[in-house]
Design an enzyme around this catalytic site. Structure first.
Site, PDB file in Angstrom:
ATOM      1  N   TYR A 426     -45.313  13.939 -29.637  1.00 39.16           N
ATOM      2  CA  TYR A 426     -45.932  13.402 -30.861  1.00 39.16           C
ATOM      3  C   TYR A 426     -44.891  12.850 -31.832  1.00 39.16           C
ATOM      4  CZ  TYR A 426     -45.917  18.083 -33.409  1.00 39.16           C
ATOM      5  OH  TYR A 426     -45.629  19.258 -34.026  1.00 39.16           O
ATOM      6  N   GLU A 427     -45.373  12.056 -32.770  1.00 46.11           N
ATOM      7  CA  GLU A 427     -44.497  11.334 -33.711  1.00 46.11           C
ATOM      8  C   GLU A 427     -43.521  10.425 -32.976  1.00 46.11           C
ATOM      9  OE1 GLU A 427     -45.399  11.832 -36.918  1.00 46.11           O
ATOM     10  OE2 GLU A 427     -44.058  10.169 -37.386  1.00 46.11           O
ATOM     11  N   GLY A 428     -44.009   9.855 -31.866  1.00 43.37           N
ATOM     12  CA  GLY A 428     -43.182   8.946 -31.053  1.00 43.37           C
ATOM     13  C   GLY A 428     -42.511   9.695 -29.921  1.00 43.37           C
TER      14      GLY A 428
END
Lengths: 573, 573
Positions: A426-428
């Protein structure tokens, strides 16, 4: 299982690697110094051990449920959240003008490690509020900022991030959610968002959703995305709740870990929202938040590894297996390979902590120095990518230390691995971080910052044979990358992952050697805690032999170039 | 998600690395040849895809339960197990004289990969029966063997292994279970055993428990342990069930993975049992089984990685993310870093399969050649340790390829990681394997076999620059180990893990280069499937750049010696 924050190590990093007092003076935090930081960290550590840490297993075993009134969080979490808010922890780095404590980012990062170690799934909620605070503080008009920011900073409301859609994950250009202007100057938001962390709960009176959506006249692609803030309950001009807004959680995901954190599919059906800043600038605003948000996820990697380490260490120091020749029983912590596993965890955490705080301090410096801003952006994908990748390995080692007991869920060791596994996603994803690092942060400036960082490492590590070898390798890898990508557009994306991991291990080695040199100087001068300082030197030596060789291995993988990744025909994959 | 066994790769390894036909001729399997092996493997692959593979998720979601009649397995598993037994698969390598198919070990290993890929938790059950068959075939008196072996080989009954006790895990010397001689020439077994896989179920009429216990006159420690076989239902001289024996499952573990496999605490309260072989020889008997059992667990690592790879590949080839400049949609399989991840999984599986089958073929050769026996024992800890450690990484990569979807349990990707995580723990942790490899299999013969293997690699890989470098490193690492351990008793245990992983990656590189050379020769000669053979060459190149550098990194870690592991004071750990 209790948790105890390693405050002495945080102090050491802040004092000697970040040079916290000098940082505060240079960046306008005149009232803040190391003594205050120590006091804040000590209090956070106490609060985390007593209040948050005991709830970590509960959350894993009693995840939130979705009922007619929306999402009901894990029993007990509301009281914990509220005591966190009431003590002022959520707005620690928010501007004082809007009810925050106005403390430096790097101190916020040090404290966030503590919350995330104590209860990662719960602490995700205030972490997202901090992202929303950041967005509003920098980009919202006064009226929107004044309406939402103080309530987020106080923790009275929580914030969420609504980016992903079923067909728009890593590719935000594909976002379809719509925003129609309303007669009252607001907007009507419609669409579906997925993977929305803490998208709903009953811990606060309202929730402020940051939502990416397209205005009717928006250009296609990423330049047509605007940022809105949508409250769960509609509000009047003073922020008083008026009634339900047209937004709700449709369903909850059944996840491998972070069970206590409700991951929602959110449905917006003409929900009333406020435009943040100017139209079509949403993605730009998201990017300015991203340094904070991505570094914060990196810190989660450190935090969950530290917690896993503490549990593994305790188990290993109590678990008896085998006897010495004299008949005395052996605790497994005395077996060399168990020591190796525990040291890998411990030293890995030390290196991660050093890098996370040094990187975060660049966010503070960035406010008054454009060079630091570029440096902060260079660090961000390394902190996010390397710390989270390493956290999966270290939490898995925590299971291994427990042997068969680690595989039994009751022990709790497996939870840390399950929780950590989301962090490189998550978050890239790590792939996204790696492309960011090799493209925007390396090739875009012809490798200037990377070269400058490597040169700094050479100065700081002069005479350390292992680091000098690794730095030589790094220089060759960088120059081959810079030369090779000109004629081979697939080179950078093909080697990006190894480039990121290579620099991660290299940065870790640099900061460990730097730490060991400070420690030696202190020992020579007869100041400080001798046992702590000698351990720091041992840690650096361990890192040099056991973790730093991976930097060289990743550089060796880069030498395969694009060919070794692209040569296999797709149908043979 | 379906599963399809990569039969062409197994065929390639058997024909060219194992040289299956020559092996069969030399080891007395006159009726067996490559064509028969291919037919067996094809049929197993079909059976696994159609019958076993679809039940894998069911087992994860509906684990066994413990009720008044004992353990009730996952719904549907009884029918699947029985069809496996009825088709004769369980006794594939059991002696024909006792109802088995009498096929070589290496073919059993190839087929076991298939079962374990299709349903690891279910296939653990016949895997344990095979261990029991092995023990009885080699060590039991005729009467005990004739009573139990045919029923295990036919699958009419299943077998279990009862070694671990609450205070005796890796340290079997601490076993406390007791066995009292009975008036009827049998024994009464009492004690508690933990982590007993498939310790109870309703799939068969009886279960044969192999149990380690101490006779009244037993010496202390490992030389006082005897092996017994204890049926769940007491039996008469013809094997007919007489009634319940005093053994039962007390509880089930709630585990991270392999949910469908009931892990029992077994209670023996004077249960009637039969002595296997001679008194006090139990541990020796266990050790002769261990090569098979440990290699079989290594194969589980290969198998679960292969399954995870297939699912990740399918997801990546269907999942659309982003567009090209011409507007066409991109499947994530076309992104270089996704290719890197999939290739790491694919090539890792190829190397694991090559090593698993080559090692297993030494078990066949061992029957008629003492040198092969020593070699088989050298391979065993590498197969167990390296394949299972790698499987945790590769199944984790499978989650990563899925992005956020991988973290959602419904996708199924996370199950492979959860299932794989036990593999480096059970049947001897990686630390135990590493101590075995560095002690009994290396230092005990002054490194003779290791030197001989490295010399063989040098011959086979002559001219391959990357392998030659790795081999040079391996020679230095081995000679430093042999020289250093004389004066430093902590050196070997401190570096054992890295020594094992180093040799694992080195063996993988050796067999990949060997494979690529066979493939090139076939291409040059214009025989074989060109696409398959070219892919084999691509795989070897990928391995050389992306996995082989880890061999060197592990060797570099060995250079830290015992100091870097032992220097940290225990209270600073």
């Amino acid at each position: 299982m209790t948790y105890q924050h390693p405050a002495a190590d945080t102090h050491f990093v802040l004092e000697h690697l970040v040079q916290f007092d000098a940082l505060c003076q240079r960046t306008g935090f005149d009232q803040v110094d190391q003594a205050l930081a120590d006091a804040v960290i000590e209090e956070a550590g106490r609060f985390a051990s007593e209040v948050l840490a005991p709830s970590n297993r509960v959350g894993d075993q009693q995840p939130p449920t979705l009922g007619p009134n929306g999402v009901e969080q894990t029993p007990g979490f509301k009281a914990i959240y509220q005591s966190l808010a009431e003590a002022g922890w959520i707005g620690l780095t928010a501007p004082e003008s809007h009810g925050g404590q106005g403390l430096p980012s790097v101190l916020g990062t040090a404290v966030n490690e503590i919350w995330q170690s104590a209860n990662l799934a719960l602490s995700l909620c205030p972490m997202l509020s901090q992202g929303a605070i950041e967005a509003l503080a920098h980009h919202a008009d006064d009226s929107v900022r004044d309406l939402f920011l103080p309530r987020l900073a106080s923790g009275e409301w929580t914030g969420t991030m609504n980016l992903t859609e079923p067909d728009a994950g890593s590719d935000l250009a594909a976002i379809k959610a719509r925003a129609e202007p309303d007669e009252d100057g607001l907007y009507r938001i419609s669409g579906q968002k997925i993977y929305i962390t803490w998208g709903d709960h009953q811990m606060t009176d309202n929730i402020a959703h940051l939502v990416l959506a397209r205005l009717p006249d928006a250009p296609a692609g990423i330049k047509g995305i605007s940022l809105f803030i949508v409250p769960k309950f509609r509000i009047d001009a003073e922020g008083n709740a008026l009634g339900a807004n047209a937004v709700s959680a449709l369903s909850l995901e059944h996840k491998l870990g972070i069970h206590a954190s409700p991951t929602c599919v959110m449905q917006y059906d003409g929900a009333q929202g406020y435009l943040v800043g100017a139209p079509h600038q949403g993605l730009k605003y998201m990017f300015t938040m991203m340094n904070h948000a991505r570094q914060a996820v990196g810190v989660q990697g450190l935090a969950v590894s530290q917690r896993a380490y503490q549990q593994a260490r305790q188990y290993a120091s109590e678990r008896v297996q085998g006897r010495r020749r004299d008949g005395s029983k052996i605790c497994i912590i005395d077996y060399p390979d168990v020591r190796r596993q525990l040291l890998t965890m411990r030293v890995g955490c030390e290196a991660m902590r050093a890098l996370a705080l040094v990187a975060s301090s660049q966010l503070d410096r960035a406010a008054c120095d454009p060079e630091s801003a570029a440096l902060a952006q260079w660090y961000t994908p390394i902190v996010k990518g390397w710390l989270t990748e390493l956290s999966v390995e270290l939490t898995s080692l925590g299971v291994q230390v427990h042997g068969g007991m680690g595989y039994v869920e009751e022990t709790g060791a497996a939870q840390y691995l399950r929780d950590a596994r989301i962090l490189p996603i998550y978050e890239g994803t790590t792939a996204i971080q790696a492309l960011d690092l090799i493209g925007r942060k390396t090739l875009a400036d012809q490798g200037q910052i990377a070269e400058q960082m490597i040169a700094q490492m050479r100065v700081d590590c002069a005479g350390d044979v292992l680091m000098e070898q690794a730095i030589n390798t790094a220089e060759v890898a960088l120059s081959e990358l810079l030369a090779g990508h000109v004629d081979d557009p697939e080179l950078a994306p093909a080697v990006a992952y190894h480039y990121l991991m290579h620099l991660g291990y290299l940065c870790g080695g640099w900061l460990m050697v730097k730490s060991a040199r400070v420690a030696q100087a202190q020992l020579d001068a007869g100041v400080g805690d001798g046992a702590f300082l000698r351990a720091k030197i041992n840690s650096a030596e361990f890192y040099g032999y056991q973790l730093l060789p991976r930097a060289t291995a990743h550089a060796a993988s880069m030498r395969g170039g694009s060919r070794c990744v692209m040569a296999m025909p797709r149908e043979q994959l």
